[in-house]
Write a protein that holds these residues in place. Sequence first.
Motif, short mmCIF file in Angstrom:
data_model
loop_
_atom_site.label_atom_id
_atom_site.label_comp_id
_atom_site.label_asym_id
_atom_site.label_seq_id
_atom_site.Cartn_x
_atom_site.Cartn_y
_atom_site.Cartn_z
N TRP A 320 -33.52 40.39 34.84
CA TRP A 320 -34.97 40.31 34.94
C TRP A 320 -35.65 41.68 34.83
N VAL A 321 -34.94 42.73 35.26
CA VAL A 321 -35.50 44.09 35.20
C VAL A 321 -35.94 44.44 33.78
N ASP A 322 -35.17 43.99 32.79
CA ASP A 322 -35.46 44.35 31.40
C ASP A 322 -36.83 43.88 30.92
N ALA A 323 -37.43 42.92 31.65
CA ALA A 323 -38.73 42.38 31.23
C ALA A 323 -39.89 42.98 32.02
N LEU A 324 -39.63 44.04 32.78
CA LEU A 324 -40.73 44.70 33.51
C LEU A 324 -41.81 45.20 32.55
N VAL A 325 -41.37 45.83 31.47
CA VAL A 325 -42.30 46.35 30.46
C VAL A 325 -41.85 45.78 29.12
N THR A 326 -42.74 45.10 28.44
CA THR A 326 -42.38 44.46 27.17
C THR A 326 -43.37 44.82 26.08
N GLU A 327 -42.93 44.69 24.85
CA GLU A 327 -43.79 44.94 23.69
C GLU A 327 -43.94 43.64 22.92
N HIS A 328 -45.17 43.35 22.53
CA HIS A 328 -45.48 42.10 21.84
C HIS A 328 -46.18 42.43 20.52
N ILE A 329 -45.66 41.90 19.45
CA ILE A 329 -46.19 42.19 18.11
C ILE A 329 -47.14 41.09 17.68
N ARG A 330 -48.33 41.49 17.29
CA ARG A 330 -49.32 40.57 16.78
C ARG A 330 -49.83 41.05 15.44
N ALA A 331 -50.15 40.14 14.57
CA ALA A 331 -50.76 40.50 13.28
C ALA A 331 -52.26 40.60 13.49
N ALA A 332 -52.82 41.78 13.30
CA ALA A 332 -54.26 41.97 13.46
C ALA A 332 -54.99 41.23 12.36
N PRO A 333 -56.17 40.68 12.63
CA PRO A 333 -56.91 39.95 11.59
C PRO A 333 -57.35 40.86 10.45
N GLN A 334 -57.44 40.27 9.26
CA GLN A 334 -57.88 41.04 8.08
C GLN A 334 -59.35 41.43 8.24
N GLN A 335 -59.65 42.68 7.94
CA GLN A 335 -61.02 43.18 8.09
C GLN A 335 -61.87 42.79 6.88
N PRO A 336 -63.14 42.39 7.12
CA PRO A 336 -64.01 42.01 6.01
C PRO A 336 -64.46 43.23 5.21
N GLY A 337 -65.10 42.97 4.08
CA GLY A 337 -65.66 44.05 3.26
C GLY A 337 -64.78 44.36 2.07
N MET A 338 -65.16 45.39 1.34
CA MET A 338 -64.44 45.79 0.14
C MET A 338 -63.84 47.16 0.36
N THR A 339 -62.65 47.38 -0.18
CA THR A 339 -62.01 48.69 -0.10
C THR A 339 -61.74 49.18 -1.51
#
Length: 411
Positions: A320-339
């Motif tokens: 259980w100790v190994d889950a004290l600090v965890t990293e979670h990956i999320r896909a950020a939403p696509q930003q509007p506009g033109m590049t």
Amino acid sequence: MNWQTLTRMLMVVITLPLSTAVAERVDLYVGGGVTGQTKVVSDDKDRQQVWVKTDPDLVLVLPKSRVRSIEPADKLAAYQRFAGQTGQDAERHYKLSVWCKTNHLPEQARYHLQRAITLNPDHVAARASLGYKQINGRWTLFTDLQRSRGLVHVGGNLWKAPEQISREEVRKETDKTAKQWNRKLSQMLAALSREEPDAWANLEAIDDPLAADAIADQLEKSRGGRQPRRLRSLWVRLLGKLDHPSARKALVRAGLEEPDRRLQQDILEQLQTNGRSSAVASYTDVLVKAAAGKHPDAKGVSLAATALQSFVDPEMALVWVDALVTEHIRAAPQQPGMTFGFGDTGANGMQAGSAAKAEIRRSQNGEVRNLLRMIEPEADYGFDENAWRRHFALQRSRYQGDLRRDGEGVR
């Protein structure tokens, strides 16, 4: 077969038109046959018959159960021509069997396979087509080989052990009974809604383990206030007393997903009595996946750690100790506009919006920390995983040392 035998099997119908224009050969199980335009029909008792128009004014009517095959006459004529050329050549008989199989003449195909292995007992392709295997230099029918192994043919190329067939039959019957419980519960709930005197008592009296799936389904559907808490609490108690994997699985899942905290506590109490090991394994799996970066959010970690606080086990501390600090990956939403930008070749380009980027969130899980403190109330190393690991490793070594002193002593 003589003509008298054939005529006893058929009726004569005069001037009855048939739509089929191609002549076909109708072979009978008793031998012999007739050629003409054919049609399969049903009589007034829904029995199938084969009508064969042998000339403009005559139709012969035969019971379908007596007809072995119906084949185009020209196909049979071709077969007879090929059969006259096979002689005593095993390979020719084998090739004719392949032609017969392609042209839907199964009995003729089998006959020529048998002739091929009679003329050449080691004709491998013919032996294989007939279902032979070569075992220790001897040709053995695959069916005989499977039966010698105690297997039973259940159709096609499938063979099964008798005990497997028995288990499957029991499972089918079990599944049938389990599905019947869905209908039964619906009827019992209808009786409850009508306020019939024994309706509630009948629900409480359910003790058939095969009702577990139906009850679990009711608990799942009842979320969101669709049923009163008293009834939902009954589903939990029933699942707790039923000795069935589906009951434990439903309770373990509900222990994480149930929004009613009071009912969730009832669920965890039921699991302590019946399903403790399943609960610990399932909730710990959430923490293990989170520690490996394979869980999408910290909320699930918090729920699992909270549930585990009802199943405190010092032996699981280092996991259980190994889950004290965890990293979670999320896909950020696509930003509007033109590049706008330039490619490697110097050409400029334009695209709508910016590409979605993975976002890594680091989470300090307070409920995991609380879980560890329930094991060691006097210790608190915050979210320092290494400090907690050292502490629990030291505690374990002391415990083992005490065991040695109680036994043979330290040498």
